[in-house]
Design a protein around this motif. Sequence first.
Motif, PDB file in Angstrom:
ATOM      1  N   LEU A 193     -99.586  26.088  21.473  1.00 54.87           N
ATOM      2  CA  LEU A 193     -99.610  26.927  22.670  1.00 54.87           C
ATOM      3  C   LEU A 193     -98.714  26.355  23.756  1.00 54.87           C
ATOM      4  O   LEU A 193     -98.789  25.173  24.078  1.00 54.87           O
ATOM      5  CB  LEU A 193    -101.057  27.018  23.180  1.00 54.87           C
ATOM      6  CG  LEU A 193    -101.376  28.025  24.278  1.00 54.87           C
ATOM      7  CD1 LEU A 193    -101.064  29.438  23.826  1.00 54.87           C
ATOM      8  CD2 LEU A 193    -102.848  27.902  24.672  1.00 54.87           C
ATOM      9  N   LYS A 194     -97.878  27.212  24.330  1.00 56.66           N
ATOM     10  CA  LYS A 194     -96.991  26.812  25.418  1.00 56.66           C
ATOM     11  C   LYS A 194     -97.230  27.701  26.632  1.00 56.66           C
ATOM     12  O   LYS A 194     -97.779  28.812  26.506  1.00 56.66           O
ATOM     13  CB  LYS A 194     -95.525  26.899  24.977  1.00 56.66           C
ATOM     14  CG  LYS A 194     -95.160  25.904  23.873  1.00 56.66           C
ATOM     15  CD  LYS A 194     -93.695  26.020  23.511  1.00 56.66           C
ATOM     16  CE  LYS A 194     -93.276  24.886  22.568  1.00 56.66           C
ATOM     17  NZ  LYS A 194     -94.082  24.850  21.332  1.00 56.66           N
ATOM     18  N   VAL A 195     -96.818  27.223  27.796  1.00 53.07           N
ATOM     19  CA  VAL A 195     -97.011  27.987  29.025  1.00 53.07           C
ATOM     20  C   VAL A 195     -96.300  29.337  28.929  1.00 53.07           C
ATOM     21  O   VAL A 195     -96.801  30.354  29.425  1.00 53.07           O
ATOM     22  CB  VAL A 195     -96.514  27.191  30.246  1.00 53.07           C
ATOM     23  CG1 VAL A 195     -96.655  28.020  31.517  1.00 53.07           C
ATOM     24  CG2 VAL A 195     -97.301  25.884  30.398  1.00 53.07           C
ATOM     25  N   ASN A 196     -95.141  29.375  28.283  1.00 52.52           N
ATOM     26  CA  ASN A 196     -94.435  30.653  28.108  1.00 52.52           C
ATOM     27  C   ASN A 196     -95.279  31.663  27.344  1.00 52.52           C
ATOM     28  O   ASN A 196     -95.283  32.860  27.671  1.00 52.52           O
ATOM     29  CB  ASN A 196     -93.117  30.432  27.354  1.00 52.52           C
ATOM     30  CG  ASN A 196     -92.052  29.807  28.237  1.00 52.52           C
ATOM     31  OD1 ASN A 196     -92.258  29.658  29.439  1.00 52.52           O
ATOM     32  ND2 ASN A 196     -90.923  29.445  27.660  1.00 52.52           N
ATOM     33  N   ASP A 197     -95.999  31.190  26.311  1.00 56.15           N
ATOM     34  CA  ASP A 197     -96.857  32.085  25.524  1.00 56.15           C
ATOM     35  C   ASP A 197     -97.960  32.678  26.405  1.00 56.15           C
ATOM     36  O   ASP A 197     -98.285  33.871  26.304  1.00 56.15           O
ATOM     37  CB  ASP A 197     -97.517  31.316  24.370  1.00 56.15           C
ATOM     38  CG  ASP A 197     -96.497  30.677  23.441  1.00 56.15           C
ATOM     39  OD1 ASP A 197     -95.434  31.277  23.240  1.00 56.15           O
ATOM     40  OD2 ASP A 197     -96.772  29.579  22.929  1.00 56.15           O
ATOM     41  N   ILE A 198     -98.518  31.833  27.269  1.00 53.52           N
ATOM     42  CA  ILE A 198     -99.607  32.287  28.142  1.00 53.52           C
ATOM     43  C   ILE A 198     -99.082  33.300  29.152  1.00 53.52           C
ATOM     44  O   ILE A 198     -99.706  34.329  29.404  1.00 53.52           O
ATOM     45  CB  ILE A 198    -100.251  31.080  28.847  1.00 53.52           C
ATOM     46  CG1 ILE A 198    -100.841  30.135  27.804  1.00 53.52           C
ATOM     47  CG2 ILE A 198    -101.320  31.521  29.842  1.00 53.52           C
ATOM     48  CD1 ILE A 198    -101.175  28.765  28.324  1.00 53.52           C
ATOM     49  N   GLY A 199     -97.917  32.997  29.732  1.00 52.95           N
ATOM     50  CA  GLY A 199     -97.314  33.948  30.674  1.00 52.95           C
ATOM     51  C   GLY A 199     -97.070  35.288  30.022  1.00 52.95           C
ATOM     52  O   GLY A 199     -97.375  36.343  30.606  1.00 52.95           O
ATOM     53  N   ASP A 200     -96.533  35.284  28.800  1.00 54.16           N
ATOM     54  CA  ASP A 200     -96.284  36.541  28.085  1.00 54.16           C
ATOM     55  C   ASP A 200     -97.586  37.295  27.831  1.00 54.16           C
ATOM     56  O   ASP A 200     -97.644  38.527  27.950  1.00 54.16           O
ATOM     57  CB  ASP A 200     -95.594  36.260  26.743  1.00 54.16           C
ATOM     58  CG  ASP A 200     -94.153  35.782  26.911  1.00 54.16           C
ATOM     59  OD1 ASP A 200     -93.585  35.985  28.013  1.00 54.16           O
ATOM     60  OD2 ASP A 200     -93.605  35.211  25.956  1.00 54.16           O
ATOM     61  N   ALA A 201     -98.651  36.553  27.484  1.00 51.37           N
ATOM     62  CA  ALA A 201     -99.922  37.193  27.132  1.00 51.37           C
ATOM     63  C   ALA A 201    -100.557  37.907  28.320  1.00 51.37           C
ATOM     64  O   ALA A 201    -101.225  38.930  28.148  1.00 51.37           O
ATOM     65  CB  ALA A 201    -100.890  36.159  26.569  1.00 51.37           C
ATOM     66  N   VAL A 202    -100.359  37.380  29.532  1.00 51.02           N
ATOM     67  CA  VAL A 202    -100.995  37.981  30.709  1.00 51.02           C
ATOM     68  C   VAL A 202     -99.988  38.711  31.592  1.00 51.02           C
ATOM     69  O   VAL A 202    -100.336  39.201  32.669  1.00 51.02           O
ATOM     70  CB  VAL A 202    -101.758  36.915  31.535  1.00 51.02           C
ATOM     71  CG1 VAL A 202    -102.858  36.291  30.702  1.00 51.02           C
ATOM     72  CG2 VAL A 202    -100.816  35.849  32.071  1.00 51.02           C
ATOM     73  N   GLY A 203     -98.721  38.777  31.141  1.00 58.19           N
ATOM     74  CA  GLY A 203     -97.704  39.528  31.878  1.00 58.19           C
ATOM     75  C   GLY A 203     -97.212  38.851  33.134  1.00 58.19           C
ATOM     76  O   GLY A 203     -96.914  39.524  34.127  1.00 58.19           O
TER      77      GLY A 203
END
Length: 286
Positions: A193-203
């Motif tokens: 898990l990366k911060v980019n993945d989290i940003g993408d997941a929550v827009g």
Amino acid sequence: MKSEKYYYYDKFREEFKPYGLTCETWVPRIMPKCDRHNEIEINYLPQGSLTYLRHNEKITIPCKRLTVFWGLIPHQIVHYEDVEYYYVCTIPLARFLSWRLPTQFVDNRLRGDILLELSDEYSQYDEFLIHNWLKESDVDLQSELMFLEMQTRITRMAYRLRTPDTGIALAGRETTLIEKITIYITKNYFNNLKVNDIGDAVGLHPDYANHIFKKAFGTTISDYIAELRIAHAISKLLTTDMSITDIAYECGFNSTARFNATFYKKNQCTPREYKRRLTLTQQISL
């Protein structure tokens, strides 16, 4: 025991399944895995004591002390003594945040701190209050009265313990985003898990996601992920005979070297040393 409905922890319960607004009587059981839910949880024990494993520490809840914590932090009953039954209330996080309690009080709950009532003056009324909540929880109009009484009880607690508000209040939209980010992390921290993945997941742009997360929790997303992984690892070290390598990969680390380095940073010892100390402690206590 009184003739009323009793609840037990369901080991087949789906992770993160909401409890909603509840007030129930539970019978304690050693939990084979952590429970996680996005509500504020209240516990009250009429007798005995109950011990949770949360992150890398065991926390014992004594009797006759109202206890408040955020259920999204993994928590697992690992021991109890002389507890025939105890009371569990859950309050949806959005409703809890709508109370606009002191910022520091809310921040401490979201960071995982457990709040324990220390005053006998208030504790003597809590069981009486909870009995009323139990009677009202299944009646639509009265359940709202129960909710208002919960709000009053927790608000009184918050203002008695109030410290200067050094935190920054979150806007309503930010609060919703924090919930989404936290739930996504908790569901996926054992993956790569990366911060980019989290940003993408929550827009959200990852920098903004990290900004509002740090404003709420006082730590970065990456550090929070590491804390969850290490908490998971410690749970496995305490409750299984899995190898260090297997634990490392199950908890989301891509190498044992990375796992050892992160574990040492958080605990000032390696996983192997931690396991050895635990074994020695258990042998001494026998």
